[in-house]
Design a protein around this motif. Structure first.
Motif, mmCIF file in Angstrom:
data_model
loop_
_atom_site.group_PDB
_atom_site.id
_atom_site.type_symbol
_atom_site.label_atom_id
_atom_site.label_comp_id
_atom_site.label_asym_id
_atom_site.label_seq_id
_atom_site.Cartn_x
_atom_site.Cartn_y
_atom_site.Cartn_z
ATOM 1 N N ARG A 1 0.833 -1.204 0.000
ATOM 2 C CA ARG A 1 0.000 0.000 0.000
ATOM 3 C C ARG A 1 0.873 1.262 0.000
ATOM 4 N NH1 ARG A 1 -3.374 -1.728 3.362
ATOM 5 N NH2 ARG A 1 -2.143 -1.257 5.215
ATOM 6 N N PHE A 2 1.931 1.248 0.825
ATOM 7 C CA PHE A 2 2.839 2.402 0.883
ATOM 8 C C PHE A 2 3.483 2.647 -0.476
ATOM 9 C CE2 PHE A 2 7.273 3.807 1.290
ATOM 10 C CZ PHE A 2 7.058 5.083 1.779
ATOM 11 N N ARG A 3 3.936 1.585 -1.129
ATOM 12 C CA ARG A 3 4.618 1.736 -2.414
ATOM 13 C C ARG A 3 3.650 2.172 -3.508
ATOM 14 N NH1 ARG A 3 8.303 -3.361 -0.791
ATOM 15 N NH2 ARG A 3 9.735 -2.130 0.471
ATOM 16 N N ARG A 4 2.410 1.684 -3.460
ATOM 17 C CA ARG A 4 1.392 2.149 -4.410
ATOM 18 C C ARG A 4 1.114 3.634 -4.216
ATOM 19 N NH1 ARG A 4 -1.538 -2.399 -3.375
ATOM 20 N NH2 ARG A 4 -2.721 -1.275 -1.800
ATOM 21 N N ILE B 1 9.293 15.696 1.149
ATOM 22 C CA ILE B 1 9.562 14.669 2.171
ATOM 23 C C ILE B 1 11.036 14.276 2.212
ATOM 24 C CG2 ILE B 1 7.212 13.764 2.183
ATOM 25 C CD1 ILE B 1 8.145 11.439 0.488
ATOM 26 N N GLY B 2 11.838 14.886 1.352
ATOM 27 C CA GLY B 2 13.286 14.698 1.427
ATOM 28 C C GLY B 2 13.827 13.498 0.683
ATOM 29 N N LEU B 3 13.100 13.047 -0.330
ATOM 30 C CA LEU B 3 13.590 11.927 -1.132
ATOM 31 C C LEU B 3 13.967 12.408 -2.521
ATOM 32 C CD1 LEU B 3 10.944 9.163 -0.285
ATOM 33 C CD2 LEU B 3 13.256 9.376 0.620
ATOM 34 N N THR B 4 14.917 11.702 -3.113
ATOM 35 C CA THR B 4 15.264 11.997 -4.501
ATOM 36 C C THR B 4 14.391 11.144 -5.406
ATOM 37 O OG1 THR B 4 16.942 10.270 -4.660
ATOM 38 C CG2 THR B 4 17.670 12.430 -3.845
ATOM 39 N N ARG B 5 14.339 11.519 -6.661
ATOM 40 C CA ARG B 5 13.550 10.747 -7.634
ATOM 41 C C ARG B 5 14.079 9.313 -7.716
ATOM 42 N NH1 ARG B 5 8.742 10.100 -9.441
ATOM 43 N NH2 ARG B 5 8.754 9.048 -11.415
ATOM 44 N N ARG B 6 15.376 9.158 -7.664
ATOM 45 C CA ARG B 6 15.997 7.829 -7.737
ATOM 46 C C ARG B 6 15.599 6.976 -6.534
ATOM 47 N NH1 ARG B 6 16.883 3.713 -10.497
ATOM 48 N NH2 ARG B 6 18.703 2.515 -9.928
ATOM 49 N N GLN B 7 15.583 7.560 -5.333
ATOM 50 C CA GLN B 7 15.186 6.820 -4.136
ATOM 51 C C GLN B 7 13.741 6.343 -4.249
ATOM 52 O OE1 GLN B 7 16.167 9.941 -1.357
ATOM 53 N NE2 GLN B 7 17.845 8.724 -0.477
ATOM 54 N N VAL B 8 12.891 7.187 -4.798
ATOM 55 C CA VAL B 8 11.486 6.811 -4.981
ATOM 56 C C VAL B 8 11.377 5.666 -5.977
ATOM 57 C CG1 VAL B 8 9.254 7.619 -5.849
ATOM 58 C CG2 VAL B 8 10.602 9.073 -4.334
ATOM 59 N N GLU C 1 12.433 2.429 -4.318
ATOM 60 C CA GLU C 1 11.429 1.965 -3.359
ATOM 61 C C GLU C 1 10.225 1.364 -4.081
ATOM 62 O OE1 GLU C 1 9.935 0.917 0.225
ATOM 63 O OE2 GLU C 1 11.905 1.815 -0.095
ATOM 64 N N ILE C 2 9.775 2.006 -5.122
ATOM 65 C CA ILE C 2 8.611 1.522 -5.876
ATOM 66 C C ILE C 2 8.917 0.197 -6.545
ATOM 67 C CG2 ILE C 2 7.168 2.021 -7.889
ATOM 68 C CD1 ILE C 2 7.332 4.982 -7.098
ATOM 69 N N ALA C 3 10.153 -0.019 -6.992
ATOM 70 C CA ALA C 3 10.527 -1.233 -7.701
ATOM 71 C C ALA C 3 10.635 -2.463 -6.785
ATOM 72 C CB ALA C 3 11.855 -1.023 -8.424
ATOM 73 N N LYS C 4 10.688 -2.262 -5.486
ATOM 74 C CA LYS C 4 10.820 -3.396 -4.563
ATOM 75 C C LYS C 4 9.537 -4.226 -4.533
ATOM 76 C CE LYS C 4 13.947 -1.251 -1.220
ATOM 77 N NZ LYS C 4 14.044 -0.805 0.180
ATOM 78 N N HIS C 5 9.709 -5.510 -4.276
ATOM 79 C CA HIS C 5 8.578 -6.406 -4.094
ATOM 80 C C HIS C 5 8.002 -6.214 -2.702
ATOM 81 C CE1 HIS C 5 9.421 -8.520 -7.812
ATOM 82 N NE2 HIS C 5 10.702 -8.548 -7.463
#
Length: 84
Positions: free
Chosen positions: A47-50, A66-73, A76-80
């Motif tokens: 749910r968080f990743r969605r 929120i202090g994240l870079t585009r790459r960090q996002v 995170e989204i790519a993780k299972h």
């Protein structure tokens, strides 16, 4: 009379006898509760990743807030869902 207390680590703990059937039921219940917690954690991560993916698409400026870079996002989204 010289009374010396027995250290707690050396005292025998007497537990009431639990019938095998009851013990199996308790073991099953404990395993079931643990499994439910794991599944709940997986659902929370998914749910968080969605939500993170949706925010990154609709309001990319909030990601900076929120202090994240585009790459960090993206990472995170790519993780299972089972990956922490």
């Amino acid at each position: 009379m010289n009374h010396v207390p027995i250290p707690v680590s050396r005292q025998r703990v007497v537990r009431p006898a639990v019938p095998a059937r009851e013990e199996n039921r308790l073991r099953w219940h404990t395993n079931f509760v643990a499994l439910r917690r794991i599944v709940a954690t997986w659902e929370k991560r998914a749910r968080f990743r969605r939500d993170l993916e949706q925010v990154s698409r609709n309001d990319p400026h909030l990601i900076d807030d929120i202090g994240l870079t585009r790459r960090q996002v993206e990472i995170e989204i790519a993780k299972h869902f089972w990956q922490a």
